[in-house]
Design a protein around this motif. Structure first.
Motif, PDB file in Angstrom:
ATOM      1  N   LYS A 158      35.511   8.312  -8.893  1.00 30.57           N
ATOM      2  CA  LYS A 158      36.552   8.807  -7.999  1.00 30.57           C
ATOM      3  C   LYS A 158      37.417   7.660  -7.534  1.00 30.57           C
ATOM      4  CE  LYS A 158      38.629  11.638  -5.078  1.00 30.57           C
ATOM      5  NZ  LYS A 158      39.481  12.765  -5.517  1.00 30.57           N
ATOM      6  N   ARG A 159      38.710   7.768  -7.741  1.00 29.91           N
ATOM      7  CA  ARG A 159      39.663   6.775  -7.260  1.00 29.91           C
ATOM      8  C   ARG A 159      40.075   7.133  -5.837  1.00 29.91           C
ATOM      9  NH1 ARG A 159      43.792   3.303  -9.411  1.00 29.91           N
ATOM     10  NH2 ARG A 159      43.048   3.743 -11.518  1.00 29.91           N
ATOM     11  N   VAL A 160      39.989   6.149  -4.935  1.00 27.69           N
ATOM     12  CA  VAL A 160      40.406   6.366  -3.548  1.00 27.69           C
ATOM     13  C   VAL A 160      41.525   5.389  -3.208  1.00 27.69           C
ATOM     14  CG1 VAL A 160      38.118   7.189  -2.853  1.00 27.69           C
ATOM     15  CG2 VAL A 160      38.662   4.753  -2.651  1.00 27.69           C
ATOM     16  N   SER A 161      42.226   5.692  -2.151  1.00 27.71           N
ATOM     17  CA  SER A 161      43.368   4.865  -1.759  1.00 27.71           C
ATOM     18  C   SER A 161      42.894   3.539  -1.174  1.00 27.71           C
ATOM     19  CB  SER A 161      44.225   5.597  -0.726  1.00 27.71           C
ATOM     20  OG  SER A 161      44.730   6.801  -1.268  1.00 27.71           O
ATOM     21  N   THR A 162      43.666   2.491  -1.464  1.00 31.81           N
ATOM     22  CA  THR A 162      43.394   1.163  -0.921  1.00 31.81           C
ATOM     23  C   THR A 162      44.567   0.738  -0.051  1.00 31.81           C
ATOM     24  OG1 THR A 162      42.122   0.545  -2.886  1.00 31.81           O
ATOM     25  CG2 THR A 162      42.880  -1.247  -1.467  1.00 31.81           C
ATOM     26  N   TYR A 163      44.256   0.258   1.147  1.00 37.81           N
ATOM     27  CA  TYR A 163      45.280  -0.204   2.075  1.00 37.81           C
ATOM     28  C   TYR A 163      45.038  -1.689   2.346  1.00 37.81           C
ATOM     29  CZ  TYR A 163      45.538   4.834   2.738  1.00 37.81           C
ATOM     30  OH  TYR A 163      45.633   6.186   2.525  1.00 37.81           O
ATOM     31  N   TRP A 164      46.063  -2.502   2.094  1.00 37.49           N
ATOM     32  CA  TRP A 164      45.927  -3.955   2.231  1.00 37.49           C
ATOM     33  C   TRP A 164      46.436  -4.403   3.588  1.00 37.49           C
ATOM     34  CZ3 TRP A 164      43.320  -6.769  -1.314  1.00 37.49           C
ATOM     35  CH2 TRP A 164      43.090  -6.163  -2.547  1.00 37.49           C
ATOM     36  N   VAL A 165      45.729  -5.352   4.180  1.00 34.32           N
ATOM     37  CA  VAL A 165      46.091  -5.900   5.490  1.00 34.32           C
ATOM     38  C   VAL A 165      46.273  -7.405   5.349  1.00 34.32           C
ATOM     39  CG1 VAL A 165      45.373  -6.181   7.889  1.00 34.32           C
ATOM     40  CG2 VAL A 165      44.712  -4.116   6.633  1.00 34.32           C
ATOM     41  N   GLY A 166      47.392  -7.922   5.877  1.00 38.54           N
ATOM     42  CA  GLY A 166      47.635  -9.360   5.808  1.00 38.54           C
ATOM     43  C   GLY A 166      47.858  -9.846   4.390  1.00 38.54           C
ATOM     44  N   GLY A 167      48.728  -9.149   3.670  1.00 37.75           N
ATOM     45  CA  GLY A 167      48.941  -9.502   2.258  1.00 37.75           C
ATOM     46  C   GLY A 167      47.792  -8.973   1.429  1.00 37.75           C
ATOM     47  N   ASP A 168      46.990  -9.869   0.869  1.00 38.31           N
ATOM     48  CA  ASP A 168      45.815  -9.430   0.116  1.00 38.31           C
ATOM     49  C   ASP A 168      44.539 -10.025   0.722  1.00 38.31           C
ATOM     50  OD1 ASP A 168      46.164 -12.039  -0.554  1.00 38.31           O
ATOM     51  OD2 ASP A 168      46.053 -11.755  -2.718  1.00 38.31           O
ATOM     52  N   GLN A 169      44.575 -10.316   2.022  1.00 34.51           N
ATOM     53  CA  GLN A 169      43.432 -10.941   2.684  1.00 34.51           C
ATOM     54  C   GLN A 169      42.320  -9.938   2.995  1.00 34.51           C
ATOM     55  OE1 GLN A 169      43.191 -14.349   3.040  1.00 34.51           O
ATOM     56  NE2 GLN A 169      45.019 -14.179   1.745  1.00 34.51           N
ATOM     57  N   LEU A 170      42.696  -8.759   3.453  1.00 31.50           N
ATOM     58  CA  LEU A 170      41.731  -7.720   3.797  1.00 31.50           C
ATOM     59  C   LEU A 170      42.151  -6.411   3.163  1.00 31.50           C
ATOM     60  CD1 LEU A 170      41.288  -8.454   7.623  1.00 31.50           C
ATOM     61  CD2 LEU A 170      39.670  -9.038   5.802  1.00 31.50           C
ATOM     62  N   ALA A 171      41.167  -5.567   2.863  1.00 30.93           N
ATOM     63  CA  ALA A 171      41.468  -4.280   2.246  1.00 30.93           C
ATOM     64  C   ALA A 171      40.595  -3.196   2.858  1.00 30.93           C
ATOM     65  CB  ALA A 171      41.251  -4.341   0.738  1.00 30.93           C
ATOM     66  N   PHE A 172      41.162  -2.015   2.985  1.00 29.48           N
ATOM     67  CA  PHE A 172      40.395  -0.856   3.447  1.00 29.48           C
ATOM     68  C   PHE A 172      40.545   0.242   2.411  1.00 29.48           C
ATOM     69  CE2 PHE A 172      40.265   3.329   5.453  1.00 29.48           C
ATOM     70  CZ  PHE A 172      38.992   3.301   5.974  1.00 29.48           C
ATOM     71  N   GLN A 173      39.408   0.791   2.001  1.00 26.06           N
ATOM     72  CA  GLN A 173      39.415   1.913   1.066  1.00 26.06           C
ATOM     73  C   GLN A 173      38.877   3.157   1.768  1.00 26.06           C
ATOM     74  OE1 GLN A 173      37.110   0.399  -2.213  1.00 26.06           O
ATOM     75  NE2 GLN A 173      38.861  -0.557  -3.185  1.00 26.06           N
ATOM     76  N   ASN A 174      39.526   4.251   1.531  1.00 28.38           N
ATOM     77  CA  ASN A 174      39.159   5.501   2.202  1.00 28.38           C
ATOM     78  C   ASN A 174      37.957   6.143   1.501  1.00 28.38           C
ATOM     79  OD1 ASN A 174      39.189   7.682   3.902  1.00 28.38           O
ATOM     80  ND2 ASN A 174      40.808   8.756   2.784  1.00 28.38           N
ATOM     81  N   VAL A 175      36.775   5.572   1.730  1.00 23.99           N
ATOM     82  CA  VAL A 175      35.558   6.049   1.056  1.00 23.99           C
ATOM     83  C   VAL A 175      34.804   7.094   1.879  1.00 23.99           C
ATOM     84  CG1 VAL A 175      35.290   3.857  -0.147  1.00 23.99           C
ATOM     85  CG2 VAL A 175      34.107   4.212   2.028  1.00 23.99           C
TER      86      VAL A 175
END
Length: 220
Positions: free
Chosen positions: A55-72
């Motif tokens: 399952k592909r979920v959305s990825t949201y990047w914070v501070g460029g590519d320093q941090l990432a949040f995935q809607n798991v």
């Protein structure tokens, strides 16, 4: 069911997941994010008929590519896995909540990662980020390291019984078959076919990334 959380679905992980599914005789379900901000990570181009569910979920990047949040979260609530495997990158914001949640549910957790930053010495007693890395190791029921050096370093701070090594390499069965065929033909014939007239050649095998420092090979 074994649920695997990946930052992205790279093509070289697909054979690993298939072998895991065959060996464990359990279904593998991979939850993975969008293609990363940097496209050099060789994500799967065609996700159809991979041999396992994903399952592909959305990825949201914070501070460029320093941090990432995935809607798991929706996938976490849908599945009742026997075991979870999580890629242990601490820049994934969901990592610690996910570890704590599965810990609370009593579901075995395997974390697979590089253990700590490769850019400096690992000093969890002095560096906050290193403490976070060590916290991941301590929360996991088992931690899979990329090499023996990482295992050796982490064993100074955690029980070696929970540390394992899975070298970051490719399945080699098909490559061994190719080698046997080439050896049966003979080195001189192959060199002649490829018009290789020099005695020695330099070869680079890897991704074309700045951190690979390929420029030094070109200078040589």
């Amino acid at each position: 069911m074994i649920v695997i959380y990946e930052q992205e679905l790279t093509h070289y992980r697909v054979p690993v997941f298939l072998q895991l599914q065959d060996h464990m005789e359990e279904n593998v379900f991979v939850v993975h994010g969008d293609e990363p901000r940097h496209s050099y990570l060789n994500t799967v181009s065609d996700e159809k008929d991979l041999g396992f569910r994903h399952k592909r979920v959305s990825t949201y990047w914070v501070g460029g590519d320093q941090l990432a949040f995935q809607n798991v979260i929706p996938e976490v609530l849908k599945r009742e896995p026997s075991t979870v495997i999580i890629r242990g990158g601490i820049r994934q914001i969901y990592l610690f909540p996910l570890l704590l949640l599965y810990k609370f549910w009593g579901i075995p957790i395997i974390v697979w990662g590089q253990g700590y930053s490769r850019k400096r010495e690992f000093r969890p007693r002095h560096h906050l980020v290193d403490r976070a890395y060590l916290g991941v190791v301590q929360l996991a029921d088992a931690y899979v390291c990329y090499n023996e050096k990482i295992k050796e370093t982490l064993s100074e701070y955690s029980s070696s019984k929970k540390l394992f090594v899975a070298s970051n390499t490719l399945p080699i069965e098909e490559h061994l078959e190719t080698r046997q065929k080439l050896e049966s033909i003979g080195q001189e014939i192959i060199r002649d076919r490829l018009n290789l007239r020099r005695q020695q050649y330099l070869c680079f095998i890897g991704r074309l990334q700045p951190r690979k420092q390929l420029r030094y090979l070109l200078q040589v």
